[in-house]
Design a protein around this motif. Structure first.
Motif: not given
Lengths: 227, 357
Positions: B112-122, B172-178
């Motif tokens: 789980v990534f906590g990041a601003p929208a700028d760092l999100l993948p496409p 090795h774990a798929p990432s999700v972003w919030t």
């Protein structure tokens, strides 16, 4: 003079002393002349051939091939001299197992920078002239008889059109009849190609074709005897 | 190459055997290359494809900073100091933690990534997450049958899927972003792990010294992923050993081959072949054998890799996966052969005269 050896001395280390293989040997062979050198084993025949082939450098004396002094040449130049001016017929045929008869000759041409394909027909003609016909030009050494291999050996030595032809015991692996044919062939090509030919042999039965016969004894060339 | 090619034709059994060894080693190296790339991607693509040049790691007061996402924490003061630095480009904090995502069709481990929208993948569909929302990768969405608007549980908290993004993974774990705030709630973390920085003209060394941080390039930051360096190092060491084995085997083959050809070499030298000519000929033979073996191995590796990649194994198949092993195999094999054929120079042409063969 195509081949001139003058007062050549060659010694080998032998324990604490040096063994003299050639002791002041002088020899002149003109173009088109077929000279045979006989002598027992260890008399210095092979050393004479090695010096004449520029494979050994004598302690003293001069070796001139077509007027060129071998002593004045470096390794690279001596290699080029062997490639361009000297043909060697080896005792055993010494053919490359992977090459057909024609390819043995093409390989020699390739060393000289010629394109193998461009010389193929000339190679076949030369092989035919030494008696290798009927598709035998395209056979590998193991598919040829001893006499046929020796003919390829001779053709290979001639292919670069050398001025000097050095022949080392060409009949040692052949029966008398085939040996006689090979020596006769050498005499013929010496005249046809105008080479200065020196053949060393211990087989005195094969000397009738030679223009001149010399005898090597203990590193010295003895008086010529009638051929 | 006149004699070289004919030697190969004549001794085709021996050369085929040696070529087969080169083929097998190349195939193995291509597999390893693809696997290394695949595992690297699975372990690091979220970091490797961050839209930032550098990553800043922090440390608690009094401790030395280290390049480790697990041990790093960046305080608001440190983040502010970087943001205020003269000449600095963009500064974004982000955090990452492992968790579990549960949807209607089951649960899966995620990073789980906590990041601003700028760092999100496409973003493939939907919009960047707001508070209480999460963006998931395409594969997670497919595997868990998720869609924009679906509800999932992450770390015991219910979030709404706001977007489907390109696939990224971490450890090795798929990432999700919030968002950073939601991430802190979900993971219980008190501060983000690192800063993603575009340094501009800022003096990062001075900033690091003043803020007790360590700034490294994005590629160097991959070493901060737990197990990444050890995993990649192990695989690269195996590749290195395979290359070394290949060079030794090829060298040994050509050593034996040169010894077997000594009589032929002596004859060729006696009739006027230079050592240079013979060495070029022998090396051409080595190149022909190595190129044929390595290209065949590459083709098999490529085909096998396509099958493995399609079966879900982490396998990256690209031009470099195939080209690098082929080029390295040929070059190292050639080096081994070159050492072996040096002995051509020591063959005495005199042995061709009067010697029984």
């Amino acid at each position: 003079m195509s081949l001139l050896l003058s007062e050549v001395v060659l010694t080998y280390p032998d324990g604490d002393r040096r063994l003299t293989a050639l002791d002041g040997v002088s020899l002149e062979v003109a173009p088109g002349e077929f000279t045979a050198v006989v002598g027992p084993s260890g008399s210095g025949k092979s050393s004479l051939l090695a010096v004449a082939a520029t494979l050994l450098t004598p302690d003293s004396g001069r070796v001139l091939i077509g007027g060129q002094d071998a002593a004045a040449l470096n390794d690279k130049q001596r290699t080029a001299l062997r490639r361009d001016r000297i043909g060697i017929v080896f005792q055993q045929s010494n053919l490359l197992a992977s090459l057909t008869a024609v390819e043995q000759l093409q390989a020699v041409a390739h060393l000289r920078g010629e394109k193998p394909r461009a010389v193929a027909s000339r190679a076949e003609s030369l092989l035919a002239s030494v008696g290798l016909t009927d598709g035998k030009q395209h056979r590998r050494p193991h598919q040829l008889s001893g006499g046929e291999r020796q003919r390829v050996n001779i053709a290979r030595a001639l292919f670069a059109e050398p001025s000097v032809l050095l022949v080392d015991e060409p009949t040692s692996a052949l029966d008398h009849e085939r040996g006689e044919q090979i020596v006769g062939l050498l005499a013929r090509i010496t005249r046809e190609h105008g080479t200065a030919t020196v053949m060393v042999t211990h087989d005195k039965a094969q000397l009738t074709a030679a223009d001149r016969v010399l005898e090597m004894v203990d590193g010295r060339l003895a008086e010529a005897v009638a051929a | 190459m006149f004699v070289a090619l004919r030697d190969i034709r004549f001794a085709k059994g021996r050369f085929a055997l040696m070529g087969a060894v080169v083929t097998l080693i190349t195939t193995l190296v291509v597999f390893l290359y693809g696997l290394t790339g695949g595992l690297a991607s699975a372990a690091s693509s979220s970091i490797a494809q961050l839209p930032a040049k550098d990553v800043v790691f922090g440390a608690p007061q009094g401790a030395a900073p280290e390049v480790s996402f697990s041990n790093s924490g960046v305080s608001p003061q440190q983040e502010q100091a970087f943001a205020d630095a003269p000449g600095i480009g963009r500064v974004e904090s982000f955090g990452v933690a492992m968790s579990r995502l549960t949807g209607d069709s089951g649960a899966t481990s995620v990073s789980v990534f906590g990041a601003p929208a700028d760092l999100l993948p496409p973003v493939v569909s939907g919009a960047a997450p707001q508070a209480g929302q999460v963006a998931v990768g395409q594969k997670v969405a497919d595997d868990s049958k998720l869609h924009v608007g679906a509800e999932v549980s992450v770390g015991g908290r219910t979030l709404t899927v706001s977007a489907i993004t390109a696939d990224r993974s971490y450890a090795h774990a798929p990432s999700v972003w919030t968002t950073s705030a939601t991430w802190a709630e979900v993971t219980g973390a008190r501060q983000p792990n690192a800063l993603a920085v575009d340094p501009g003209s800022a003096d990062l060394a001075a900033l690091d010294k003043a803020q007790n941080t360590e700034t490294v390039s994005r590629d160097a930051a991959l070493a901060g992923i737990d197990g990444y360096a050890a995993e990649q190092g192990s695989l690269q060491m195996i590749q290195g050993f395979l290359f070394a084995v290949s060079a030794l085997v090829v060298g040994a083959f050509f050593t034996v081959w040169t010894v077997q050809r000594k009589a032929d070499i002596a004859v060729l030298k006696a009739v006027g072949a230079s050592s240079g000519y013979l060495i070029r000929d022998a090396l051409a033979q080595a190149v022909a054998m190595l190129a044929a073996g390595a290209l065949t191995g590459a083709l098999i590796g490529f085909a096998g890799g396509a099958v493995l990649g399609g079966s879900g194994m982490p396998f990256t198949l690209g031009a470099a996966t195939v080209a690098v092993p082929v080029v390295v195999m040929v070059l190292l094999g050639l080096a081994g052969a070159a050492l072996a054929v040096r002995r051509i120079t020591s063959v005495d042409p005199l042995t061709a005269l009067g010697a029984n063969r």
